[in-house]
Design a protein around this motif. Structure first.
Motif, short mmCIF file in Angstrom:
data_model
loop_
_atom_site.label_atom_id
_atom_site.label_comp_id
_atom_site.label_asym_id
_atom_site.label_seq_id
_atom_site.Cartn_x
_atom_site.Cartn_y
_atom_site.Cartn_z
N ASP A 2 0.81 -1.06 -0.01
CA ASP A 2 0.10 0.04 0.02
C ASP A 2 0.91 1.18 -0.04
O ASP A 2 2.10 1.13 0.52
N ASP A 3 0.29 2.40 -0.53
CA ASP A 3 0.89 3.48 -0.64
C ASP A 3 1.22 3.92 0.79
O ASP A 3 0.23 3.89 1.74
N LEU A 4 2.21 4.66 1.00
CA LEU A 4 2.56 5.23 2.45
C LEU A 4 1.72 6.52 2.88
O LEU A 4 1.63 7.45 1.61
N LYS A 5 1.57 6.93 3.81
CA LYS A 5 0.61 8.01 4.12
C LYS A 5 1.56 8.64 5.37
O LYS A 5 2.09 8.02 6.17
N ALA A 6 1.50 10.30 5.11
CA ALA A 6 2.41 11.10 6.32
C ALA A 6 1.48 11.88 6.63
O ALA A 6 0.62 12.50 5.76
N PHE A 7 1.38 12.31 8.02
CA PHE A 7 0.57 13.04 8.58
C PHE A 7 1.55 14.10 9.37
O PHE A 7 2.29 13.56 10.41
N ALA A 8 1.35 15.52 9.39
CA ALA A 8 2.03 16.37 10.24
C ALA A 8 0.98 17.20 11.15
O ALA A 8 0.26 17.74 10.80
N LEU A 9 1.61 17.30 12.50
CA LEU A 9 0.92 17.97 13.49
C LEU A 9 1.79 19.24 13.53
O LEU A 9 3.12 19.25 14.04
N ILE A 10 1.32 20.61 13.22
CA ILE A 10 2.05 21.86 13.28
C ILE A 10 1.84 22.38 14.52
O ILE A 10 0.58 22.88 14.74
N CYS A 11 2.77 22.64 15.52
CA CYS A 11 2.31 23.31 16.95
C CYS A 11 2.61 24.88 16.77
O CYS A 11 3.03 25.16 18.02
N THR A 12 2.63 25.51 15.75
CA THR A 12 2.76 27.05 15.83
C THR A 12 1.43 27.49 16.70
O THR A 12 0.51 26.85 17.07
N LEU A 13 2.01 28.73 17.13
CA LEU A 13 0.77 29.40 17.99
C LEU A 13 -0.05 30.24 16.97
O LEU A 13 -1.02 31.06 17.44
N THR A 14 0.24 30.21 15.70
CA THR A 14 -0.54 31.19 14.72
C THR A 14 -1.53 30.33 14.13
O THR A 14 -1.09 29.75 13.26
N PRO A 15 -2.91 30.92 14.38
CA PRO A 15 -4.00 30.36 13.60
C PRO A 15 -3.80 30.58 12.19
O PRO A 15 -3.21 31.44 11.55
N SER A 16 -4.42 29.64 11.29
CA SER A 16 -4.55 29.84 10.04
C SER A 16 -5.49 30.93 9.61
O SER A 16 -6.48 31.21 10.59
N PRO A 17 -5.23 31.53 8.51
CA PRO A 17 -4.51 31.37 7.42
C PRO A 17 -3.05 32.19 7.46
O PRO A 17 -2.32 32.13 6.54
N ASP A 18 -2.86 32.92 8.65
CA ASP A 18 -1.74 33.76 8.86
C ASP A 18 -0.32 32.81 8.68
O ASP A 18 -0.35 31.73 8.72
N ALA A 19 0.46 33.57 8.20
CA ALA A 19 2.00 33.06 8.00
C ALA A 19 2.66 32.26 9.12
O ALA A 19 2.35 33.12 10.43
N SER A 20 3.08 31.10 9.08
CA SER A 20 3.86 30.29 10.15
C SER A 20 5.07 29.94 9.73
O SER A 20 4.99 29.11 8.61
N SER A 21 6.15 30.05 10.41
CA SER A 21 7.63 29.39 10.02
C SER A 21 7.40 27.76 10.33
O SER A 21 8.00 27.04 9.38
N SER A 22 6.62 27.43 11.38
CA SER A 22 6.58 26.12 11.78
C SER A 22 5.76 25.37 10.27
O SER A 22 6.25 24.24 9.97
N ASP A 23 4.80 25.95 9.84
CA ASP A 23 3.99 25.44 8.78
C ASP A 23 4.77 25.39 7.47
O ASP A 23 4.81 24.58 6.60
#
Length: 202
Positions: A2-23
Motif C-alpha cells: 500500500d502507498d505510504l501516508k504521512a501526517f504532520a501536526l504543526i504546533c505553531t501558535l499562529t492560527p490559519s491562514p496567517d503565515a507560520s514558520s513551522s507551517d
C-alpha cells in the motif's frame, strides 16, 4: 505494498491562514515526502479545540480524537514545533500530554498502538534551544512507541535576539534542504521496512 501516508501536526501558535514558520518548514518536508510517492496531510493544532488532559477523549467538543485518528492512519508522523523561551511551544507539549493516553493502548496483536509508525521532527525559532527541543521530542515520541528515523530531526534557528524567521527566508538554506532530503529518504525506507516486517507481538 500500500502507498505510504504521512501526517504532520504543526504546533505553531499562529492560527490559519496567517503565515507560520513551522507551517512553512512542515510543508517543505511534506513536499519532499510527496516526491517519494507518499500521500501527505497536515493540521495546525491551534486551529482545533484540543483540550488539556491525558485521556484519548476529554469530551465537551474535544477535537483531539480526530487528530489522533489521522496519526493512527499514517505511516509517518511529523511533529513540527517552534521554540519559545527555550522550550517547544505550549501546543507541542499539549500534543505529548494527549499522546500520553496511548502509552496503554494496544493493537489487535497486543503491541503499543504507535508501534510500526515512523516519526520525524522539525524545530524552528530565532533563539537557541533547537537541540534541546529536538531531544525532548525524540525521547517523548520513542517512549510512546514511534520509531524515529535515523537523523530524523531538522531545525532552523535564526540569529539570537533578531527578528528574521524561517518564513522570511528567500530560499531554504542548503544544510536544511540536505537534512530534509536525508531524513525523508530514511523515513520512507524505514516505513516500508516496518510494513514488511513489523515489530513482533509480545
Amino acid at each position: 505494498m500500500d502507498d505510504l501516508k504521512a501526517f504532520a501536526l504543526i504546533c505553531t501558535l499562529t492560527p490559519s491562514p496567517d503565515a507560520s514558520s513551522s507551517d512553512v518548514m512542515a510543508n517543505h518536508i511534506l513536499g519532499k515526502l510527496q516526491e517519494q510517492g507518499v500521500t501527505t496531510s497536515s493540521a495546525r493544532v491551534v486551529d482545533h479545540n484540543v483540550a488539556p488532559g491525558v485521556q484519548i477523549d476529554m469530551g465537551n467538543g474535544d477535537e483531539w480524537p480526530q487528530l489522533r485518528q489521522q496519526i493512527l492512519d499514517a505511516d509517518i508522523f511529523l511533529l513540527c514545533a517552534p521554540i519559545w523561551v527555550g522550550h517547544m511551544s505550549s501546543l507541542g507539549q499539549r500534543v505529548f500530554e494527549r499522546l500520553d493516553a496511548d502509552l496503554s493502548s494496544t493493537d489487535d496483536e497486543g503491541r503499543p498502538i504507535m508501534y510500526n509508525k515512523v516519526a520525524l521532527t522539525a524545530v524552528v525559532g530565532n533563539e537557541d534551544g533547537a537541540h534541546h527541543v529536538t531531544a525532548e521530542m525524540h525521547q517523548g515520541l520513542n517512549d510512546i512507541g514511534f520509531t524515529v528515523a535515523a537523523q530524523g530531526g531538522v531545525y532552523w534557528v535564526g540569529e539570537a535576539m533578531q527578528t528574521v524567521d524561517f518564513k522570511d527566508l528567500d530560499k531554504v538554506p542548503d544544510p536544511v534542504a540536505s537534512t530534509i532530503s536525508g531524513m525523508t529518504a530514511n523515513a520512507v525506507h524505514l516505513a516500508k521496512s516496518l510494513k514488511v516486517a513489523p515489530y513482533p507481538a509480545p
